[in-house]
Write an enzyme that holds these catalytic residues in place. Structure first.
Site, PDB file in Angstrom:
ATOM      1  N   ASP A 120       0.808  -1.230   0.000  1.00 11.10           N
ATOM      2  CA  ASP A 120       0.000   0.000   0.000  1.00 11.10           C
ATOM      3  C   ASP A 120       0.841   1.280   0.000  1.00 11.10           C
ATOM      4  O   ASP A 120       0.372   2.319   0.458  1.00 11.10           O
ATOM      5  CB  ASP A 120      -0.970  -0.003   1.195  1.00 11.10           C
ATOM      6  CG  ASP A 120      -0.280   0.334   2.501  1.00 11.10           C
ATOM      7  OD1 ASP A 120       0.930   0.055   2.614  1.00 11.10           O
ATOM      8  OD2 ASP A 120      -0.942   0.890   3.391  1.00 11.10           O
ATOM      9  N   GLU A 121       2.062   1.188  -0.479  1.00  5.36           N
ATOM     10  CA  GLU A 121       2.951   2.370  -0.476  1.00  5.36           C
ATOM     11  C   GLU A 121       3.614   2.547  -1.836  1.00  5.36           C
ATOM     12  O   GLU A 121       4.072   1.571  -2.426  1.00  5.36           O
ATOM     13  CB  GLU A 121       4.118   2.132   0.479  1.00  5.36           C
ATOM     14  CG  GLU A 121       3.915   2.427   1.904  1.00  5.36           C
ATOM     15  CD  GLU A 121       5.165   1.996   2.649  1.00  5.36           C
ATOM     16  OE1 GLU A 121       5.970   2.873   2.980  1.00  5.36           O
ATOM     17  OE2 GLU A 121       5.333   0.778   2.848  1.00  5.36           O
TER      18      GLU A 121
HETATM   19  N1  DCP Z   1      -0.489  -5.286   7.686  1.00  5.36           N
HETATM   20  C1  DCP Z   1      -0.420  -6.583   8.175  1.00  5.36           C
HETATM   21  N2  DCP Z   1       0.294  -6.873   9.291  1.00  5.36           N
HETATM   22  C2  DCP Z   1       0.964  -5.903   9.925  1.00  5.36           C
HETATM   23  C3  DCP Z   1       0.949  -4.582   9.425  1.00  5.36           C
HETATM   24  C4  DCP Z   1       0.191  -4.298   8.313  1.00  5.36           C
HETATM   25  O1  DCP Z   1      -1.027  -7.476   7.591  1.00  5.36           O
HETATM   26  N3  DCP Z   1       1.643  -6.189  11.020  1.00  5.36           N
HETATM   27  C5  DCP Z   1      -1.307  -4.992   6.499  1.00  5.36           C
HETATM   28  C6  DCP Z   1      -2.630  -4.415   6.893  1.00  5.36           C
HETATM   29  C7  DCP Z   1      -2.539  -2.974   6.566  1.00  5.36           C
HETATM   30  C8  DCP Z   1      -1.566  -2.938   5.429  1.00  5.36           C
HETATM   31  O2  DCP Z   1      -0.686  -4.027   5.666  1.00  5.36           O
HETATM   32  O3  DCP Z   1      -3.793  -2.411   6.208  1.00  5.36           O
HETATM   33  C9  DCP Z   1      -0.777  -1.655   5.356  1.00  5.36           C
HETATM   34  O4  DCP Z   1      -0.075  -1.465   6.567  1.00  5.36           O
HETATM   35  P1  DCP Z   1       0.225  -0.030   7.161  1.00  5.36           P
HETATM   36  O5  DCP Z   1       1.304  -0.183   8.162  1.00  5.36           O
HETATM   37  O6  DCP Z   1       0.415   0.955   6.060  1.00  5.36           O
HETATM   38  O7  DCP Z   1      -1.068   0.349   7.995  1.00  5.36           O
HETATM   39  P2  DCP Z   1      -2.524   0.753   7.526  1.00  5.36           P
HETATM   40  O8  DCP Z   1      -2.583   1.082   6.079  1.00  5.36           O
HETATM   41  O9  DCP Z   1      -3.474  -0.290   7.985  1.00  5.36           O
HETATM   42  O10 DCP Z   1      -2.787   2.027   8.401  1.00  5.36           O
HETATM   43  P3  DCP Z   1      -2.170   3.483   8.239  1.00  5.36           P
HETATM   44  O11 DCP Z   1      -3.290   4.358   7.770  1.00  5.36           O
HETATM   45  O12 DCP Z   1      -1.728   3.839   9.611  1.00  5.36           O
HETATM   46  O13 DCP Z   1      -1.035   3.432   7.264  1.00  5.36           O
END
Ligand code: DCP
Length: 637
Positions: A120-121
């Site tokens: 997602d980056e």
């Molecule tokens: N993910 C995962 N296990 C983790 C961390 C993340 O499976 N320990 C997955 C779920 C997240 C996605 O990867 O949705 C992206 O991780 P991010 O760290 O970017 O976090 P989010 O997108 O969920 O939240 P934010 O808005 O804080 O970036």
């Protein structure tokens, strides 16, 4: 280890875009009733309500954190919607999230070089787009500036309060600003527009950082989440780093960051400014020392790579608490599941993107019963990757056995594995020549051939052969790095290197030849027909002989007779194969259409051209040419 790269002289405009609570947003799009509700995505394992892996922003307001399990989240937020990740083969199936990430990437990549950094980056190099905008339609000449850009945060520029948007507009449109800031302002407007497009087309919100390099852009993107962007002008860098704890900096989260804190008493990245470059180099070596000196000044020359596809494919599974795997059979069972998934993914990457993976790595976490050496970690192990589920399984189990031996040392005690993951990495494009062979093989004319290739192994062998051809050096490195505990320099005596090289070259030839033989064997056509002119002397497949034995020891060999190069068995093989009912087969050199050679992997092209060219020579067998070794001339009795 970090690599110190100086920044290019001309200012760049780099954005880091990070999707907000990504898995939650994907689930909310799938089930719109969840929109606006506190929600979290939980892991497959349902122990204590499952581990939270993504938490929506509505749930965060109640204090729900990713470190919680579902049961705990329900206690702080009773109305939370817990959504389980999709499941396949007894573990999380992330394909839906990967595909959603790709949708976003395809929109972002329309404005500049785009590097997909994770699920997602994304990094974007918007330098060209920003320069064009600055020269053609600079912000101060725009009638309107989109709302998203007006909601930007500009570090070091106090724009809070009622007049916020008005102030941001002023900053974006300053005619007296220096060129660097003007470029950043253009970057901010471009990113804002892109994020609006992403929202309209996918429903997803993202946050972004806009700066002059990747490091600063990445630091800025999470500063104002969700759905907001942060700009880092050069003038704000010093203050930003002065307050940034070392452990927050990418690459300083581990041992290096701890050493900076303990050995140098450094708390923030800015604290490093007090050390000279020489001092840092003395402590951490020239490269890392220079890198530390650079980052404390906000300098980072890393380029945005042109990569829309992931750098590697990995799949893993954790086995917490009582679920730890304690027997080889249970490990093997999970290795099988992981290999099936990995095999599917590398094959779909090959089919869709024409990319091949070269290295297989196994990571595991484990414990020993009555541990006397708790500090010993299960070592990660790598080897060259072979396509096909059964080969992946075989190799992964070998890596596991080797890791377990190292982990246990001489101790004969019980053990347990708490996580297993396998990764396919060192992914490269299939070389051009092979692509067109593949296209040919997949085309109408040859569909029957492919469908007669029961395991798809023909296609795989062709891909593998060409990949190995062009990647010998890369694979040699993998080969040397087979054991992560051993440094290449420890291994690489010249003799070892040349041995490895020759093994890899042999492997290339074996695979290519195996592929060619398989084409012959599947019957309906022959790659050798590529070599055939209108008056070809190629035999039919029945002449060539049907065999399911792909053992390279019984391959035909080339020999020269008069003006033609003939393919025949070498003496011993000819004997055994004739006994098995095979005939030798041959062709006229004049009949070979030279353009056909362009279709072959480059290494093979060279060798085949060598065979064809030297008709005037008396001896075609070049010393050290290992393909010639396989096609060694028949000695005249
Ligand atoms: N993910 C995962 N296990 C983790 C961390 C993340 O499976 N320990 C997955 C779920 C997240 C996605 O990867 O949705 C992206 O991780 P991010 O760290 O970017 O976090 P989010 O997108 O969920 O939240 P934010 O808005 O804080 O970036």
């Amino acid at each position: 280890m970090p690599i110190a790269r100086p920044e290019p002289q001309n200012a760049r405009v780099i954005a880091h875009v990070d999707m907000d609570c990504f898995y939650v947003q994907v689930e909310q799009r799938k089930n719109p009733e969840l929109k606006g509700l506190p929600a979290a995505v939980v892991q497959y394992n349902s122990w204590k309500g499952g581990a939270l892996i993504a938490v929506g922003y509505e749930a965060r307001r109640f204090g729900v954190k990713r470190s919680m399990r579902g049961d705990e989240a329900k206690m702080v937020c009773p109305n939370i919607q817990l959504i389980q990740v999709p499941v396949a083969r007894g573990k999380a199936d992330l394909n839906m999230y990967r595909d959603a990430g790709s949708e976003v990437v395809s929109i972002l990549s329309t404005k500049g070089r785009c590097e997909r950094a994770s699920i997602d980056e994304v990094y974007l190099d918007l330098t060209d787009a920003a320069e064009t905008m600055l020269s053609e339609t600079p912000p101060e000449m725009l009638d309107t500036i989109n709302e998203e850009a007006l909601r930007s945060h500009v570090l070091g520029f106090n724009v809070d309060g009622d007049e916020r948007e008005k102030n941001v507009k002023e900053w974006l449109c300053r005619s007296e600003a220096d060129r660097q800031d003007k470029l950043l302002a253009c970057g901010a407007i471009i990113v804002a527009q892109l994020l609006i497009e992403v929202l309209n087309e996918t429903t997803f919100t993202c946050s972004a950082g806009i700066a002059h390099n990747k490091m600063l852009a990445k630091l800025a993107s999470p500063m104002h989440k969700p759905a907001q962007q942060t700009v880092v002008p050069s003038s704000s860098v010093k203050d930003l780093l002065a307050s940034l704890p070392v452990k927050k900096m990418k690459q300083l989260g581990g041992k290096l960051g701890s050493s900076l804190q303990i050995d140098l008493g450094v708390k923030t990245v800015g604290d490093l400014l007090q050390f000279s470059q020489e001092k840092l180099q003395e402590h951490y070596g020239i490269n890392t020392g220079t890198w530390l000196w650079n980052i404390s000044r906000g300098i980072s020359g890393d380029a945005v790579e042109d990569r829309l596809l992931p750098k590697s494919h990995g799949c893993g599974k954790t086995f917490p608490g009582p679920q730890a795997l304690k027997t080889i059979a249970s490990v093997e069972n999970w290795v099988n599941q992981l290999c099936e998934e990995l095999n599917e993914r590398i094959h779909s990457d090959l089919d869709q993107n024409k990319r091949v993976a070269h290295t297989l790595t196994l990571h595991a976490r484990a414990f020993k019963e009555n541990d006397m050496e708790p500090q010993r970690k299960f070592p990660s192990k790598s080897c060259p990757l072979r396509y096909g589920t059964s080969k992946l399984k075989e190799d992964t189990m070998r890596l596991f056995d080797s890791g377990l031996r190292d982990f246990l040392g001489s101790q004969h005690i019980g053990w347990g594995v708490t996580s297993l993951s396998i990764t396919a990495s060192k992914i490269t494009d299939v070389p051009q020549g092979t692509r067109s062979i593949l296209k040919f093989l997949q085309g109408k004319d040859c569909s029957s051939m492919i469908s007669d290739d029961p395991n798809g192994s023909l296609k795989q062998d062709l891909v593998s052969s060409s990949a190995v051809c062009t990647e010998v050096d890369l694979q040699r490195k993998d080969f040397e790095m087979m054991n992560h505990d051993v440094r290449p320099s420890d291994l690489a005596s010249e003799a070892t290197r040349s041995d490895i090289n020759s093994k890899l070259l042999d492997e290339t030839q074996k695979r290519t030849i195996t592929a060619i033989r398989k084409i012959k064997d599947v019957g309906k056509s022959s790659i050798l027909k590529f070599f055939q002119g209108s008056n070809s002397s190629f035999p039919t497949t029945s002449q060539a002989g049907e065999t399911s034995n792909h053992d390279t020891a019984s391959l035909p060999s080339f020999s020269e007779k008069g003006s033609s190069t003939e393919v025949s068995m070498n003496k011993d093989d000819r004997h055994s194969q004739t006994q098995n009912g095979y005939d030798s087969w041959g062709f006229n050199v004049e009949d070979i259409d030279p353009s056909v050679l362009d279709e072959l992997p480059i290494e093979i092209q060279r060798e085949v051209r060598e065979w064809i060219r030297p008709l005037k020579r008396t001896n075609t067998s070049r010393k050290g040419s290992s393909i010639v070794h396989y096609f060694s001339p028949v000695k005249k009795e």
